[in-house]
Motif scaffolding. Structure first.
Motif, PDB file in Angstrom:
ATOM      1  N   PHE A 177       0.860  -1.175   0.000  1.00  0.00           N
ATOM      2  CA  PHE A 177       0.000   0.000   0.000  1.00  0.00           C
ATOM      3  C   PHE A 177       0.900   1.229   0.000  1.00  0.00           C
ATOM      4  N   TYR A 178       0.531   2.215  -0.807  1.00  0.00           N
ATOM      5  CA  TYR A 178       1.424   3.366  -0.993  1.00  0.00           C
ATOM      6  C   TYR A 178       0.594   4.635  -1.067  1.00  0.00           C
ATOM      7  N   GLN A 179       0.928   5.613  -0.235  1.00  0.00           N
ATOM      8  CA  GLN A 179       0.197   6.882  -0.197  1.00  0.00           C
ATOM      9  C   GLN A 179       1.012   7.966  -0.881  1.00  0.00           C
ATOM     10  N   VAL A 180       0.359   8.738  -1.759  1.00  0.00           N
ATOM     11  CA  VAL A 180       1.025   9.827  -2.472  1.00  0.00           C
ATOM     12  C   VAL A 180       0.214  11.097  -2.303  1.00  0.00           C
ATOM     13  N   ALA A 181       0.896  12.229  -2.341  1.00  0.00           N
ATOM     14  CA  ALA A 181       0.250  13.536  -2.196  1.00  0.00           C
ATOM     15  C   ALA A 181       0.096  14.257  -3.529  1.00  0.00           C
ATOM     16  N   ALA A 182       0.612  13.651  -4.589  1.00  0.00           N
ATOM     17  CA  ALA A 182       0.554  14.242  -5.929  1.00  0.00           C
ATOM     18  C   ALA A 182       0.764  13.116  -6.933  1.00  0.00           C
ATOM     19  N   PRO A 183       0.510  13.344  -8.217  1.00  0.00           N
ATOM     20  CA  PRO A 183       0.769  12.301  -9.213  1.00  0.00           C
ATOM     21  C   PRO A 183       2.213  11.817  -9.161  1.00  0.00           C
ATOM     22  N   MET A 184       2.390  10.496  -9.247  1.00  0.00           N
ATOM     23  CA  MET A 184       3.709   9.884  -9.170  1.00  0.00           C
ATOM     24  C   MET A 184       3.845   8.811 -10.244  1.00  0.00           C
ATOM     25  N   THR A 185       5.054   8.685 -10.791  1.00  0.00           N
ATOM     26  CA  THR A 185       5.360   7.617 -11.743  1.00  0.00           C
ATOM     27  C   THR A 185       6.097   6.506 -11.012  1.00  0.00           C
ATOM     28  N   ILE A 186       5.628   5.265 -11.193  1.00  0.00           N
ATOM     29  CA  ILE A 186       6.246   4.112 -10.528  1.00  0.00           C
ATOM     30  C   ILE A 186       6.627   3.076 -11.586  1.00  0.00           C
ATOM     31  N   ARG A 187       7.581   2.218 -11.244  1.00  0.00           N
ATOM     32  CA  ARG A 187       8.012   1.187 -12.181  1.00  0.00           C
ATOM     33  C   ARG A 187       8.491  -0.039 -11.406  1.00  0.00           C
ATOM     34  N   VAL A 188       8.645  -1.138 -12.131  1.00  0.00           N
ATOM     35  CA  VAL A 188       9.224  -2.357 -11.571  1.00  0.00           C
ATOM     36  C   VAL A 188      10.718  -2.376 -11.889  1.00  0.00           C
ATOM     37  N   GLU A 189      11.514  -2.746 -10.909  1.00  0.00           N
ATOM     38  CA  GLU A 189      12.960  -2.898 -11.101  1.00  0.00           C
ATOM     39  C   GLU A 189      13.391  -4.289 -10.652  1.00  0.00           C
ATOM     40  N   ALA A 190      14.508  -4.754 -11.209  1.00  0.00           N
ATOM     41  CA  ALA A 190      15.019  -6.087 -10.881  1.00  0.00           C
ATOM     42  C   ALA A 190      16.515  -6.026 -10.608  1.00  0.00           C
ATOM     43  N   LEU A 191      17.012  -7.035  -9.886  1.00  0.00           N
ATOM     44  CA  LEU A 191      18.427  -7.087  -9.481  1.00  0.00           C
ATOM     45  C   LEU A 191      18.867  -8.544  -9.449  1.00  0.00           C
TER      46      LEU A 191
END
Length: 216
Positions: A177-191
């Motif tokens: 669950f993730y709370q944001v206060a403005a539009p945000m861009t998210i992505r998947v990363e791998a390692l």
């Protein structure tokens, strides 16, 4: 009514207080009472960028008395999904790499449920110790990992030094669950990681990366 009543004037008609805050008016047939008309939007429209509930108002037929207005509400949380994949052969060990295609924008403030269904694979030849592929959700706008979203797709503790090729696959769901206060861009990363030895043909698939707003 008997006696003299100061509130009656004009031959018995009720007097209307002239103060500006008084919304009553006196017409030829008597007092006119203010009428409240609810307003809303057409079903399927959006109330605003900060709400996940739409309110629909249906007006009564013209000329009906008494008027019966219908007011309803609908949950309209925003959502989205994407997918992507990447090879990790050219990336260094212990370096987070974006998964192309697996990127989304959270369009408005609120609390979101984020989920990334991920698969990974690797080939190991000879002796390898603690081969790991991990995935996480990363907030590109804030330049920070989404807390509690890191997952190990697999951990292979060791392979014998027999020269045999071993192919390993695994899957996991990176979620939070993730709370944001403005539009945000998210992505998947791998390692990818190993304690010793060498791996090859490392790959990660973000089969379904999605978000759903759960609270304003």
């Amino acid at each position: 009514m008997t006696g003299t009543d100061a509130s009656l004037t004009n031959g018995g008609a009720p007097a209307v207080d002239p103060q500006a805050c008084n919304a009553l008016t006196l017409g030829p047939a008597g007092l006119l009472v203010p009428r409240v008309v609810p307003s809303g939007i057409a079903p399927g429209g959006a109330v605003g960028t900060a709400r996940s509930v739409d309110v629909d108002v249906t007006a009564p037929a013209g000329g009906t008395c008494p008027e019966a207005w219908q007011v309803g509400a609908r949950l309209t949380p925003v959502n989205g999904q994407a997918s992507g994949s990447t090879g990790l052969q050219e990336s260094p060990y212990d370096t987070w790499v974006p998964v192309p295609g697996a990127q989304l924008t959270l369009p408005e403030p609120g609390v979101y449920e984020l989920v990334a269904d991920i698969q990974g694979g690797v080939i190991m030849v000879g002796s390898v110790s603690n081969a790991i592929i991990q995935a996480r959700i990363f907030d590109v706008t804030a330049n920070a990992a989404v807390p509690l979203s890191t997952r190990s797709i697999f951990l292979f503790a060791a392979t014998p030094a027999d020269g045999v090729t071993h192919t390993i696959h695994g899957n996991a769901s990176a979620a939070a669950f993730y709370q944001v206060a403005a539009p945000m861009t998210i992505r998947v990363e791998a390692l990818k990681h190993v304690d010793s030895g060498t791996t090859t043909a490392e790959a990660v698939w973000a089969l379904n990366f999605r978000f759903k707003k759960v609270s304003d």
